[in-house]
Design an enzyme around this catalytic site. Sequence first.
Site, PDB file in Angstrom:
ATOM      1  N   HIS A  39       0.746  -1.211   0.170  1.00 37.62           N
ATOM      2  CA  HIS A  39       0.031  -0.099   0.011  1.00 37.62           C
ATOM      3  C   HIS A  39       0.727   1.345   0.041  1.00 37.62           C
ATOM      4  CE1 HIS A  39       1.009   0.923   4.282  1.00 37.62           C
ATOM      5  NE2 HIS A  39       0.840  -0.261   4.604  1.00 37.62           N
ATOM      6  N   SER A 107       1.757   3.974  -5.177  1.00 35.05           N
ATOM      7  CA  SER A 107       2.223   5.255  -4.656  1.00 35.05           C
ATOM      8  C   SER A 107       3.657   4.803  -3.972  1.00 35.05           C
ATOM      9  CB  SER A 107       1.335   5.689  -3.573  1.00 35.05           C
ATOM     10  OG  SER A 107       1.427   7.071  -3.466  1.00 35.05           O
TER      11      SER A 107
END
Length: 276
Positions: A39, A107
């Site tokens: 994540h 990201s």
Amino acid sequence: MAAEAYCYGLRRRQADIGELTIDYYWYANPGKPTLVLLHGFSADKSIWLRFARQLRRHYQLLIPDLPGHGETPFAADANHSMPRQAERLALFLATLHLPQVHLIGNSMGGFLATVFASRYPAQVLSLALQDPAGLSSATPSQLEQQVRQGLNPFLQLDFADFRRFYALSMARPPYIPQLMLKGIACRYQQQRALLAAIFADFFDSRLTAAELAQIKVPVLLCWGEADQLIDISAVALWQQQLPQLQLQVFEGIGHLPMLEIPKQSATVYRHFLQRC
């Protein structure tokens, strides 16, 4: 979110890597390749749930909370740079006896996945990136502009700040009840100092040409065309540095394709894996 993970067959576990204990979801599928889903900054493992659901049939799934996120504590040495995070990821995979994996990251998680693939090439079978950090964009994003002005949208003081950040992060957000949104906002506010420390450790760092030259595995790059956190103009630099990459642009999608369009983005990823 815990109930949703359980319904998908994802089981919450913990692994002690010495300096801290990593909290993670695990979907066991013996004999199948293992996918590791990383994540981004300020998110946690639950952000991958609906994306992971689409991949259970043919893969094992490992979805950790990175240090200082979700249920994994802040690192004891207070170093959350990407090289240090890559060392922790290597320890984590060794602890779970996973010698080779497919990596996908969003990201900051994409930044970490790229650094790991560069430093531990024998352990990575493929690399997939969704709106990754790590290279500059020709056009500054809304996030970059705000940070340079001293207004970091990740560091929120109240629910109004969170609402503005939420709108910045996704162009097509999924439905989330207002009460849950307020709970997420409270968590951001409680972790403000911690998030500021982690952000400072990686935001201004960049991948080097030498690091990227070490990556020889197949690479998939996915980007939300409407991303306001990392501008899509960064794609050109990724293509220049990794000429073997396959590119998928999602029109009208923001920074989190796995959350905004989980089925579509997982289908793209599955097709990529089938060709690896």
